[in-house]
Each structure stands twice: as C-alpha cells, then as structure tokens.
Design a protein around this motif. Structure first.
Motif, PDB file in Angstrom:
ATOM      1  N   UNK A  15     -10.098   7.657   0.826  1.00  0.00           N
ATOM      2  CA  UNK A  15      -9.808   6.784  -0.131  1.00  0.00           C
ATOM      3  C   UNK A  15      -7.923   6.776   0.376  1.00  0.00           C
ATOM      4  N   UNK A  16      -7.364   8.047   0.761  1.00  0.00           N
ATOM      5  CA  UNK A  16      -6.108   8.176   0.642  1.00  0.00           C
ATOM      6  C   UNK A  16      -4.982   7.778   0.917  1.00  0.00           C
ATOM      7  N   UNK A  17      -4.422   6.822   0.620  1.00  0.00           N
ATOM      8  CA  UNK A  17      -3.105   5.660   1.383  1.00  0.00           C
ATOM      9  C   UNK A  17      -2.149   6.059   0.236  1.00  0.00           C
ATOM     10  N   UNK A  18      -0.514   5.799   1.088  1.00  0.00           N
ATOM     11  CA  UNK A  18       0.601   5.843  -0.191  1.00  0.00           C
ATOM     12  C   UNK A  18       0.543   4.064  -0.302  1.00  0.00           C
ATOM     13  N   UNK A  19       0.618   3.762  -1.395  1.00  0.00           N
ATOM     14  CA  UNK A  19       0.986   2.182  -2.291  1.00  0.00           C
ATOM     15  C   UNK A  19       2.465   2.066  -2.749  1.00  0.00           C
ATOM     16  N   UNK A  20       3.367   3.039  -3.161  1.00  0.00           N
ATOM     17  CA  UNK A  20       4.678   2.376  -3.050  1.00  0.00           C
ATOM     18  C   UNK A  20       5.369   2.906  -2.150  1.00  0.00           C
ATOM     19  N   UNK A  21       6.644   2.036  -1.657  1.00  0.00           N
ATOM     20  CA  UNK A  21       7.418   2.499  -0.794  1.00  0.00           C
ATOM     21  C   UNK A  21       9.169   2.415  -1.681  1.00  0.00           C
ATOM     22  N   UNK A  22       9.153   3.864  -1.230  1.00  0.00           N
ATOM     23  CA  UNK A  22      11.239   3.554  -1.876  1.00  0.00           C
ATOM     24  C   UNK A  22      12.148   2.892  -0.653  1.00  0.00           C
ATOM     25  N   UNK A  23      12.474   1.575  -1.346  1.00  0.00           N
ATOM     26  CA  UNK A  23      13.621   0.127  -0.990  1.00  0.00           C
ATOM     27  C   UNK A  23      14.499   1.274   0.092  1.00  0.00           C
ATOM     28  N   UNK A  24      14.876   2.378  -0.367  1.00  0.00           N
ATOM     29  CA  UNK A  24      16.758   2.891   0.053  1.00  0.00           C
ATOM     30  C   UNK A  24      15.758   3.514   1.254  1.00  0.00           C
ATOM     31  N   UNK A  25      14.383   3.808   1.487  1.00  0.00           N
ATOM     32  CA  UNK A  25      13.808   4.315   2.751  1.00  0.00           C
ATOM     33  C   UNK A  25      13.589   3.712   3.751  1.00  0.00           C
ATOM     34  N   UNK A  26      12.156   4.080   4.278  1.00  0.00           N
ATOM     35  CA  UNK A  26      11.730   3.956   5.313  1.00  0.00           C
ATOM     36  C   UNK A  26      10.320   2.786   5.284  1.00  0.00           C
ATOM     37  N   UNK A  27       9.929   1.743   5.598  1.00  0.00           N
ATOM     38  CA  UNK A  27       8.873   1.674   4.949  1.00  0.00           C
ATOM     39  C   UNK A  27       7.604   2.008   6.168  1.00  0.00           C
ATOM     40  N   UNK A  28       8.151   2.566   6.865  1.00  0.00           N
ATOM     41  CA  UNK A  28       7.146   2.784   8.437  1.00  0.00           C
ATOM     42  C   UNK A  28       6.946   4.083   7.947  1.00  0.00           C
ATOM     43  N   UNK A  29       7.598   4.285   7.747  1.00  0.00           N
ATOM     44  CA  UNK A  29       7.438   6.391   7.322  1.00  0.00           C
ATOM     45  C   UNK A  29       6.602   7.034   6.564  1.00  0.00           C
ATOM     46  N   UNK A  30       7.079   5.782   5.311  1.00  0.00           N
ATOM     47  CA  UNK A  30       6.161   6.003   3.790  1.00  0.00           C
ATOM     48  C   UNK A  30       5.260   5.156   4.110  1.00  0.00           C
ATOM     49  N   UNK A  31       4.644   3.622   4.858  1.00  0.00           N
ATOM     50  CA  UNK A  31       3.345   3.368   4.400  1.00  0.00           C
ATOM     51  C   UNK A  31       3.009   3.621   5.488  1.00  0.00           C
ATOM     52  N   UNK A  32       3.230   2.417   6.698  1.00  0.00           N
ATOM     53  CA  UNK A  32       2.403   2.298   7.980  1.00  0.00           C
ATOM     54  C   UNK A  32       2.099   3.670   8.444  1.00  0.00           C
ATOM     55  N   UNK A  33       2.641   4.155   8.906  1.00  0.00           N
ATOM     56  CA  UNK A  33       2.457   5.652   9.377  1.00  0.00           C
ATOM     57  C   UNK A  33       1.337   7.059   8.935  1.00  0.00           C
TER      58      UNK A  33
END
Length: 267
Positions: free
Chosen positions: A89-107
């Motif tokens: 079930x684990x998966x990141x749901x939000x992303x800090x717009x200032x940071x890199x969406x790739x490392x926060x969400x995709x990876x």
C-alpha cells in the motif's frame, strides 16, 4: 487473503499506518493473521500508536512493526521472509513544489513497487501480492471514448500528466504498470485494486484527502464523487469474487461523518 480465516499465516503490509493500511491491518488481525506492519518511521508514535491499539484489541492476531523504506530492498526481503502474502500500500501522495517531483514521487512509487515485488519473490513462500494502485492510474485519460466504462484497458495518459505537471497520477500509473510487468516476467501472483474516494471510519490520527472533502463548507456532498466516469453495473465483481463485502455508499458516508465528529474534525 483477508476473505478467510488465517490459520496462523503471516502477512506483510506496507504503508500500514495510513487510512487503508490501518483498516486492512484491523481486518487481518481480527481474522487471526500475524501482521508485519511496515511504516516509514517505527519511532514515530503518530505512525504506530493506532496500530498497536488495534493489536491490543485484536481477535487472535499478532502485530509487529517493521521499518519500511521502499528503496531498501534488503530490508523488504527480510520483512517478507516467512510471509504467505504481501499487501503493498505504501506510496508517496504529495510533492513539495520546490523540490524534485522525480525523487519525491516517481522513484519511491515505481522503484518501491518493484522492490516490494522482488522481495516477495526472493523471500520464498509468498503466494500472492495485493498491490493498491489508484483510480489515478485510470484517469486522467482524455482520449478514452466518451460514455464507455473505464476498465483494465484504460490507463492514465502519461504525456498529459507530464505536460500539465500532474505527477501523482503519473507515479501511480507507472508503478502499476511496473507491477504487472514484474508479475508477468517472474510468475508472481499479483492482484491490483484501484480505489477512488476513500471514506469510512478513521483509525489513524491524521485525516486523509478523501475524508477532508467532507470537512469542506458545502452541506450537500456531491452525488458523484468521481465526475465524468461511467458507472459499471457490477463494477466490483472481480473483488467480490475474491471475497470483498461491499457496503452501501450511504453507510460509508454516514460512518465517515460520525468518525469525523468523534475526532473533532467537524461539529
């Protein structure tokens, strides 16, 4: 897995502290499973206290807390070893717009899913992996024919997501595709569910995005919580065949409202 009695079986649940995760943990414990609850930070009481409370009142099941870093394949394999089933079930749901969406969400979403499935394969003994994807892996899909039910053939349009900076649906889509690809290449029994709006009694101390909708000012909830989708006559028939018991939507909303009231989120 949760549709029958456990008979002493052990299962791993990643993302166990969340809304769906904690509800799943409760159901598994009530059925006598030994549950390994994977959380990001075992030292964070906000992630663990409500799970430990479930274990205290469980009907025969046992609970242990595991650190669950989706990018730590070795730790995931250790957690899955000895399990007959894995619920991812684990998966990141939000992303800090200032940071890199790739490392926060995709990876974490895509590589994390591969790592969980690889751990289930390498651990040996895992008969089935249930992956929680999302309706976000189905929409937005602007090219889908109007008036046609979106089913397993329909995928979120990645190009559309990239052009519009919609990263969460992109992450869930690529993660689910990675799950199916891994299952096919490695002979792993994988089941995927795609929840939409998630409502009902709250177990975690924090409120999820779906429940937050009920906190909004309008007194009337929208009749259709997923506008633009075509309703299937028996949309959950495959899940029902696996043993899922479906609750009436009126009960779900009523239980959600009462839960929010009891927690002081609404008056």
């Amino acid at each position: 897995m949760a549709s029958r009695e456990a008979k002493g079986e052990t299962v791993l649940v990643t993302g166990a502290s969340g809304f769906i995760g904690s509800t799943l943990v409760r159901g598994l414990l009530d059925r006598g499973y030994t549950v390994r609850a994977g959380v990001l930070n075992p030292d964070d009481e906000a992630e663990t206290d409500h799970l430990l409370a479930l274990a205290a009142g469980a009907g025969g099941g046992h609970l242990s807390i595991f650190r669950c870093d989706l990018l730590d394949g070795a730790a995931l394999t250790d957690a899955a070893r000895g399990c007959s089933g894995v619920f991812h079930l684990a998966s990141p749901c939000t992303v800090d717009p200032v940071k890199d969406h790739l490392n926060q969400l995709m990876v974490p979403a895509v590589e994390g899913t591969r790592n969980v499935l690889r751990a289930a394969k390498e651990a040996g003994g895992v008969r089935r992996v249930v992956v929680t994807s999302s309706i976000s892996a189905i929409v937005p899909s602007p090219g889908w024919p109007a008036g046609e039910v979106r089913d397993e053939r329909c995928w979120t349009d990645i190009d559309y997501c990239e052009k519009n900076g919609v990263w969460y649906p992109a992450s869930k889509t690529l993660a689910e595709k990675a799950a199916w690809k891994f299952a096919e290449e490695n002979g792993l029994d994988v089941v995927v569910v795609n929840p939409g709006t998630v409502l009902g009694p709250m177990i975690p101390p924090t409120i999820n995005a779906s429940m937050a909708m009920i906190r909004q000012p309008p007194r009337r909830l929208p009749k259709d919580t997923q506008p633009g989708l075509v309703r299937a006559e028996v949309g959950s028939k495959k899940l029902i065949a696996l043993g899922l018991q479906v609750s009436p939507v009126e009960k779900i909303i009523r239980d959600a409202v009462e839960s929010l009231k009891s927690r002081g989120f609404i008056s």
